[in-house]
Design a protein around this motif. Structure first.
Motif, mmCIF file in Angstrom:
data_model
loop_
_atom_site.group_PDB
_atom_site.id
_atom_site.type_symbol
_atom_site.label_atom_id
_atom_site.label_comp_id
_atom_site.label_asym_id
_atom_site.label_seq_id
_atom_site.Cartn_x
_atom_site.Cartn_y
_atom_site.Cartn_z
ATOM 1 N N ARG A 119 -7.726 13.632 -8.073
ATOM 2 C CA ARG A 119 -6.868 12.117 -7.207
ATOM 3 C C ARG A 119 -6.708 12.252 -8.539
ATOM 4 N NH1 ARG A 119 -12.307 10.269 -3.497
ATOM 5 N NH2 ARG A 119 -10.850 11.370 -2.830
ATOM 6 N N MET A 174 1.749 1.509 -3.589
ATOM 7 C CA MET A 174 1.063 2.489 -4.414
ATOM 8 C C MET A 174 1.051 3.445 -3.957
ATOM 9 S SD MET A 174 -2.270 0.743 -4.871
ATOM 10 C CE MET A 174 -2.853 -0.318 -5.762
ATOM 11 N N SER A 175 0.185 3.542 -2.908
ATOM 12 C CA SER A 175 0.865 6.000 -2.094
ATOM 13 C C SER A 175 1.335 6.713 -2.754
ATOM 14 C CB SER A 175 0.191 5.367 -0.662
ATOM 15 O OG SER A 175 -0.003 6.697 -0.409
ATOM 16 N N ILE A 176 2.821 6.057 -2.628
ATOM 17 C CA ILE A 176 3.810 6.726 -3.331
ATOM 18 C C ILE A 176 3.347 7.309 -5.335
ATOM 19 C CG2 ILE A 176 5.983 7.045 -3.829
ATOM 20 C CD1 ILE A 176 6.728 5.650 -0.790
ATOM 21 N N SER A 225 1.131 -1.280 -0.131
ATOM 22 C CA SER A 225 0.209 -0.160 0.124
ATOM 23 C C SER A 225 0.448 1.219 -0.166
ATOM 24 C CB SER A 225 -1.006 0.119 1.203
ATOM 25 O OG SER A 225 -0.138 -0.039 2.326
ATOM 26 N N ALA A 226 1.830 1.107 0.612
ATOM 27 C CA ALA A 226 2.698 2.371 0.595
ATOM 28 C C ALA A 226 3.071 2.945 -0.868
ATOM 29 C CB ALA A 226 4.641 2.163 1.871
ATOM 30 N N ARG A 278 0.698 6.613 -6.288
ATOM 31 C CA ARG A 278 -0.532 7.742 -6.569
ATOM 32 C C ARG A 278 -0.120 8.739 -6.465
ATOM 33 N NH1 ARG A 278 -4.581 4.777 -3.519
ATOM 34 N NH2 ARG A 278 -5.887 4.292 -6.126
ATOM 35 N N SER A 279 0.312 9.428 -5.932
ATOM 36 C CA SER A 279 1.437 10.773 -5.445
ATOM 37 C C SER A 279 2.030 11.435 -6.536
ATOM 38 C CB SER A 279 1.614 11.109 -4.239
ATOM 39 O OG SER A 279 2.567 10.067 -4.137
ATOM 40 N N GLU A 280 2.522 10.477 -6.996
ATOM 41 C CA GLU A 280 3.753 11.159 -7.763
ATOM 42 C C GLU A 280 2.435 11.288 -9.312
ATOM 43 O OE1 GLU A 280 7.213 11.935 -10.891
ATOM 44 O OE2 GLU A 280 7.027 12.072 -8.396
ATOM 45 N N LYS A 283 -0.177 12.094 -9.286
ATOM 46 C CA LYS A 283 -0.572 13.118 -9.661
ATOM 47 C C LYS A 283 -0.224 14.463 -9.777
ATOM 48 C CE LYS A 283 -3.816 15.259 -5.705
ATOM 49 N NZ LYS A 283 -4.519 15.729 -4.608
#
Length: 158
Positions: free
Chosen positions: A149, A127-129, A124-125, A131-133, A135
């Motif tokens: 988002r 995927m979160s990184i 999940s970390a 996703r933010s990149e 964005k």
């Protein structure tokens, strides 16, 4: 013979007393619950803040399949991802059609995703990184638009 006192719990008066006490406890609890509910409910004099509803536009970038960088094990893995970019629908005329936005976003996303390894996208970390990149890159490419988002319709590591 010794006279023992009558068992109060078994007598008719004792049962009535227990029933009355249980009923009184139930009524007291119900009344307290009603007062607590009324205290939490907004009153007519309270003002409710109205937030302007913002329409969102979805840009489906399309399915992206690419090879991930081989790790220390040397096993080749593939990433299949289908990102969707949610933009706030503003009245700004940036001159880009939906197809042009899709092409710009896809180019930027492929450039970033092609340099990732399995370790970078795992969990999940990761995927979160990612996703933010994505964005951040979408906001940089679409300067006049507000990126709300990034959603993943598909996300598979093979």
């Amino acid at each position: 013979m010794t006279d023992s006192p009558p068992d109060v719990a078994k007598s008719g008066k004792g049962m009535k007393l227990i029933a009355v006490l249980l009923l009184a406890g139930f009524v007291a609890g119900a009344v307290a619950g009603i007062f607590a509910y009324k205290a939490m409910a907004p009153t007519q004099t309270e003002k409710v803040e109205v937030v302007e509803k913002v329409n969102m536009v979805q840009v489906d970038v399309g399915r992206i399949t690419l090879s991930l960088q081989a790790g220390s094990g040397g096993i080749q893995r593939h990433l299949l991802v289908n990102p969707i970019v949610l933009l706030e629908d503003t009245d700004s005329e940036d001159g880009l059609s939906a197809d042009e936005m899709k092409a710009l976003l896809r180019d930027s996303f492929v450039e970033y995703l092609s340099q990732l390894s399995v370790r970078d996208v795992s969990g999940s970390a990761g995927m979160s990184i990612m996703r933010s990149e994505l964005k951040r890159r979408a906001a940089a490419r679409l300067e006049d638009r507000t990126v709300s988002r990034i959603l993943f319709q598909d996300f598979v590591i093979q």
